[in-house]
Design an enzyme around this catalytic site. Structure first.
Site, mmCIF file in Angstrom:
data_model
loop_
_atom_site.group_PDB
_atom_site.id
_atom_site.type_symbol
_atom_site.label_atom_id
_atom_site.label_comp_id
_atom_site.label_asym_id
_atom_site.label_seq_id
_atom_site.Cartn_x
_atom_site.Cartn_y
_atom_site.Cartn_z
ATOM 1 N N GLY A 26 4.144 12.100 1.624
ATOM 2 C CA GLY A 26 3.899 13.454 1.134
ATOM 3 C C GLY A 26 4.543 13.665 -0.213
ATOM 4 N N TYR A 27 3.796 13.429 -1.256
ATOM 5 C CA TYR A 27 4.329 13.573 -2.619
ATOM 6 C C TYR A 27 3.554 14.633 -3.413
ATOM 7 C CZ TYR A 27 7.963 9.976 -3.070
ATOM 8 O OH TYR A 27 9.130 9.265 -3.006
ATOM 9 N N GLU A 74 7.584 0.932 -5.141
ATOM 10 C CA GLU A 74 6.130 0.809 -5.179
ATOM 11 C C GLU A 74 5.703 -0.064 -6.350
ATOM 12 O OE1 GLU A 74 3.954 4.443 -5.955
ATOM 13 O OE2 GLU A 74 2.112 3.568 -5.182
#
Lengths: 378, 391
Positions: B127-128, B243
């Site tokens: 949830g970004y 990431e």
């Protein structure tokens, strides 16, 4: 930057300090202004030979230090940064490679100690037209009663005006376009019938065109086997491409560093110009190109040292990627410096002239894209 | 025998015993930990790998990881690659959330969250982004109100990959409206909590890999807070670094998947003349694409080798930019080479590969937006790597 060995780190430090302190671009400028045909200063060349870089690839028994191509690349990157001009690459890497790969014992004994000491310059003469095209060799070498007669011409031979001997690729059979039928010869510069015409080029380095009119050499001049010289030539060229790519990487990295410094100090509209996104994004993209070029150059040199099957494809990749980055970087060095970049007083002109000459040498980006993709069956 | 050789023997023997040979060189039908519930041999392989901890080879054994050194992990990777053994366990948990927890989680949180990630039992979503917080992520407004022993969450997230199938979400949420950066907390929440609603978003590719997630008075226990309250921004940023490092380490693997062999497409749809592609201009563009991809892969490998000695570098940020460029350029070339066969949408008039190429091409347009746009990543490189001011 790859993780270096202790030996490589020592040479890197030495090459960095010497190039920066003893052979900065001002010295290259002085050489250019002197108008010398040689394309380098004797004092520079003697310094280099004195530090033993000319013998990096040559076994200790023949006066060298028996190190590898990755190590040579580390040195060439540092000298490339400051546009050091000398026969180090043409003789210490390319000429030496031909002899190391295919020379017989007598040839090695005769020439390698001199190359290592810097007292002999041996360079490769391959191309005959405006573009690099080793398979298009047309120069003839007719065999009769144990000797060969060479006729034809070679162009844009690196350090051709200073060389003591040439590794010459000529055709002993077949026709231009075929890879069979090519033979490599070692021809001393003072051989009768061999003409050397030095060229004045934009990058101020030493090149010469060669003409061969009934130049007679005996069978002992053959490097490797007659008619089967192309695989050797190809291997020598790949070593030359990887080594030159390392030098080009250094040249482009210095252009990048100088330009980045300018972006951090030059002010317009009350702020440093590097704070403008159009310039910051270009710098970041060039940084990416720089890192990519470095990966390719280091991989190619490592592949040579490891005897990998991937040498041809990686050397084409390295020459192309280093060429692309140097091409763009030398253009942006001028553009990002604005008007000062156009002046002869500033060094950007030296970088772009060196860039284009190095790009064209032993195959430009276009050549290496074709060579690379041909490995994939299309 | 060196220790590494001994480990190689151990890895070989274990793979001989546990890797189902029928799966050799096959891609898993889905990723455990990213929506898939595997069955049969794939499930058995997932279970063996997960229990051994080799789905996360370098994570500490005390949390169920493999506990291997980087060198041992490299040996394991090579042994798996040589027999075509592909791990079916992955997703955000393995790629970014687990490494971030190892950096920032409490002992209890590591014990709680890491083992199921390693086994591929829990599918995590991230949830970004929010409608008003894309490139300016710290502008996020979903608010978690502190109620003593729990938070009450209201707001929404957008572009949430795999949210529909996800079991849990980790993310960044506002806990102080008066502080932009030091008013963000890193929280986890159960996607089955009352008040969580997921709506898929249909993309230009016709696919719906992303979702909107709405929160209405969702109760989040305090133990789900990672790090300190209001200091979650640094954790969120660290996760994005993981990431990008993951992308750098993938060495040019196309995580979007689906595109088929570029040379084969060239041969089939353009054709050769005298052994050379009939379209010379296209041939050069293919060469440039392949050389870029090759340079990208070599750079990923080099950064990995250097990081093992010198530690990670922010230079890895360029890999995200390069990854997007590589994917997008390849997909553009593929569609262009297909010609009008690359314009099909559905139905029997086109082959499966043709249809898949069209969808993959469109999907790849998100590559330069998701995970930080190319422009934001260039800003970060300009600032953190090059030291330029104003970014």
């Amino acid at each position: 930057m790859a993780v270096l060995t202790e030996e490589q780190n020592m040479l890197k430090d030495q090459a960095q300090a010497w190039s920066r302190d003893e052979a900065p671009v001002t010295r290259f400028r002085k050489m250019r202004d002197s108008g010398t045909d040689a394309g380098y200063e004797q004092a520079t060349w003697q310094d280099i030979a004195g530090m033993g870089w000319t013998g990096i690839l040559i076994p200790e028994a023949l006066g060298g230090s028996g190190m590898d191509y990755a190590t040579f690349g580390v040195v060439l990157e540092e000298t490339g940064r400051h546009l050091v001009a000398s026969p180090l690459f043409a003789s210490g890497l390319v000429g030496a490679s031909a002899l190391l790969l295919a020379g017989n014992d007598a040839q090695k004994q005769q020439w390698l100690p001199g190359i290592a000491a810097g007292t002999s310059i041996v360079t490769l003469a391959v191309d005959e037209g405006p573009h690099h095209a080793p398979e298009q060799i047309a120069m003839t070498a007719d065999a009769s009663s144990g000797s060969f007669t060479l006729n034809g011409s070679k162009v844009f031979v690196l350090e051709g005006g200073s060389a003591d001997a040439f590794v010459v690729a000529a055709r002993t059979s077949g026709t231009a376009g075929e890879t069979d039928g090519i033979t490599l010869f070692l021809v001393p510069a003072d051989t009768s019938g061999l003409g050397v015409q030095p060229l004045k080029t934009a990058d101020s380095r030493g090149y010469a065109d060669l003409t061969f009119r009934d130049v007679k050499v005996d069978a002992a001049a053959v490097i490797g086997t007659a008619d089967a010289g192309f695989p050797i030539l190809d291997a020598v060229l790949d070593r030359a491409r990887a080594g030159l790519a390392a030098e080009m990487l250094g040249t482009a990295c210095e252009a990048f560093d100088r330009t980045l410094e300018y972006l951090k100090t030059r002010e317009q509209f009350g702020q440093v110009i590097g704070s403008f996104q159009s310039l910051g994004h270009r710098a970041a993209t060039l940084f990416m190109d720089m890192e990519f070029a470095r990966s390719c150059v280091e991989a190619a040199l490592r592949a040579i040292d490891e005897g990998s099957d991937e040498v041809p494809i990686l050397c084409s990749l390295a020459k192309c990627k280093a060429g692309e980055f140097l091409h763009d970087m030398s253009n942006d060095m001028i553009q990002m410096h604005g008007g000062i970049g156009m002046t002869d007083e500033f060094d950007a002109g030296f970088y772009i002239k060196r860039a284009r000459a190095a790009e064209a040498t032993f195959g430009g980006q276009s050549y290496h894209r074709r060579r690379y993709i041909s490995h994939f069956g299309i | 025998m060196s220790d590494l050789d001994a480990f190689r023997e151990e890895a070989r023997s274990w793979l001989n015993d546990h890797f189902p040979s029928g799966l050799a060189h096959r891609s898993p039908p889905g990723i455990a930990g990213f929506g898939a519930r595997l069955t049969g041999d794939w499930k058995a392989w997932q279970t063996s790998l997960g229990e051994k901890g080799w789905s996360a080879p370098t994570w500490p054994a005390e949390y169920g990881g493999g506990g291997l050194s980087p060198e041992q992990a490299q040996v394991l990777g090579a042994e798996m690659a040589s027999r075509g053994a592909i791990s079916p366990i992955g997703g955000f948990g393995i790629m970014m959330w687990g490494p971030t927890l190892l950096d920032f989680g409490t002992e209890e949180q590591k014990q709680r969250y890491l083992p199921p990630i390693i086994r591929g039992d829990i599918h995590w979503c991230q949830g970004y982004s929010e409608p008003g917080a894309g490139s300016d992520l710290a502008n996020l407004q979903s608010f978690a109100e502190d109620k003593g022993d729990h938070f009450i969450l209201n707001g929404s997230k957008v572009w949430t990959s795999g949210a529909l199938e996800a079991d849990w979400m980790y993310g960044v949420f506002r806990t102080d409206r008066n502080n932009k950066y030091e008013g963000i907390s890193f929280l986890t929440l159960d996607m089955k909590s009352p008040g969580v609603e997921v709506k898929p978003i249909t993309l230009i590719s016709g696919q719906s890999p992303f979702n909107e997630v709405f929160f209405t008075d969702v109760v989040i226990p305090k133990e789900n807070l990672i790090g300190e309250k209001n200091l979650g921004w640094n954790i969120g940023k660290r996760l994005l670094l993981h990431e990008r490092q993951g992308i750098a380490g993938s060495g040019g693997a196309n995580v979007v998947g689906g595109s088929y062999d570029i040379e084969q497409v060239a041969r089939d749809y353009i054709g050769l003349e005298n052994g050379v592609l009939a379209d010379g201009a296209m041939r050069e563009r293919i060469a440039m694409q392949k050389m870029f991809a090759h340079a990208y892969a070599l750079t990923g490998r080099r950064f990995g080798e250097e990081a093992a000695v010198h530690g990670p570098t922010p230079a890895v940020g360029i890999m995200k930019v390069a990854w997007a460029k590589d994917n997008q350029n390849r997909e553009e070339l593929l569609v262009e080479m297909l010609g009008n066969r690359g314009l099909g949408w559905e139905g029997s008039g086109f082959s499966d590969n043709e249809l898949k190429t069209v969808r993959t091409w469109l999907r790849s347009k998100a590559n330069s937006i998701e995970g930080g746009t190319t422009e934001i990543n260039l800003n970060l490189v300009a600032k953190r790597v090059l030291g330029l001011k104003g970014y």
